[in-house]
Design a protein around this motif. Sequence first.
Motif, mmCIF file in Angstrom:
data_model
loop_
_atom_site.group_PDB
_atom_site.id
_atom_site.type_symbol
_atom_site.label_atom_id
_atom_site.label_comp_id
_atom_site.label_asym_id
_atom_site.label_seq_id
_atom_site.Cartn_x
_atom_site.Cartn_y
_atom_site.Cartn_z
ATOM 1 N N LYS A 1 10.593 28.378 16.720
ATOM 2 C CA LYS A 1 11.395 27.204 16.344
ATOM 3 C C LYS A 1 12.827 27.307 16.851
ATOM 4 C CE LYS A 1 8.788 26.080 12.194
ATOM 5 N NZ LYS A 1 8.828 25.989 10.737
ATOM 6 N N THR A 2 13.324 28.537 16.957
ATOM 7 C CA THR A 2 14.644 28.777 17.541
ATOM 8 C C THR A 2 14.485 29.800 18.651
ATOM 9 O OG1 THR A 2 15.196 30.521 15.964
ATOM 10 C CG2 THR A 2 15.894 28.281 15.397
ATOM 11 N N ILE B 1 16.025 32.570 9.362
ATOM 12 C CA ILE B 1 16.345 32.360 10.771
ATOM 13 C C ILE B 1 15.461 33.257 11.635
ATOM 14 C CG2 ILE B 1 18.167 32.548 12.519
ATOM 15 C CD1 ILE B 1 20.155 31.905 10.169
ATOM 16 N N ASP C 1 12.083 31.711 11.917
ATOM 17 C CA ASP C 1 12.118 30.601 12.879
ATOM 18 C C ASP C 1 12.089 31.126 14.309
ATOM 19 O OD1 ASP C 1 12.157 28.738 10.846
ATOM 20 O OD2 ASP C 1 14.308 28.322 11.012
ATOM 21 N N TRP C 2 12.811 32.199 14.567
ATOM 22 C CA TRP C 2 12.841 32.798 15.896
ATOM 23 C C TRP C 2 11.457 33.338 16.258
ATOM 24 C CZ3 TRP C 2 14.706 38.338 17.014
ATOM 25 C CH2 TRP C 2 14.714 38.581 18.383
ATOM 26 N N HIS D 1 16.310 32.925 20.834
ATOM 27 C CA HIS D 1 17.343 33.933 21.093
ATOM 28 C C HIS D 1 16.790 34.782 22.228
ATOM 29 C CE1 HIS D 1 19.458 32.821 17.418
ATOM 30 N NE2 HIS D 1 18.284 32.815 16.829
#
Length: 72
Positions: free
Chosen positions: A31-32, A23, A26-27, A34
């Motif tokens: 891709k993500t 994760i 990805d951040w 936060h």
Amino acid sequence: MQGILKKLANDPKQAAKAEAWNIWQDWQSGKTIHKSGAAFVRHILKLLPVIESEKTIQRWMQDWTSESKNTD
């Protein structure tokens, strides 16, 4: 050595760390999203309740950041 590897393979916290790392990658790659490191930590605590400490995730993030800087 094999006993250690077997123990780690069956440790739910190690599995959660691997998931958190995915994760985090990805951040970092966009891709993500936060808003901050704190938001990432809250997301991981909610998603992976086996991880009980914010400080643990923060330490992992520091390690991952250092490792990524060393490989660039």
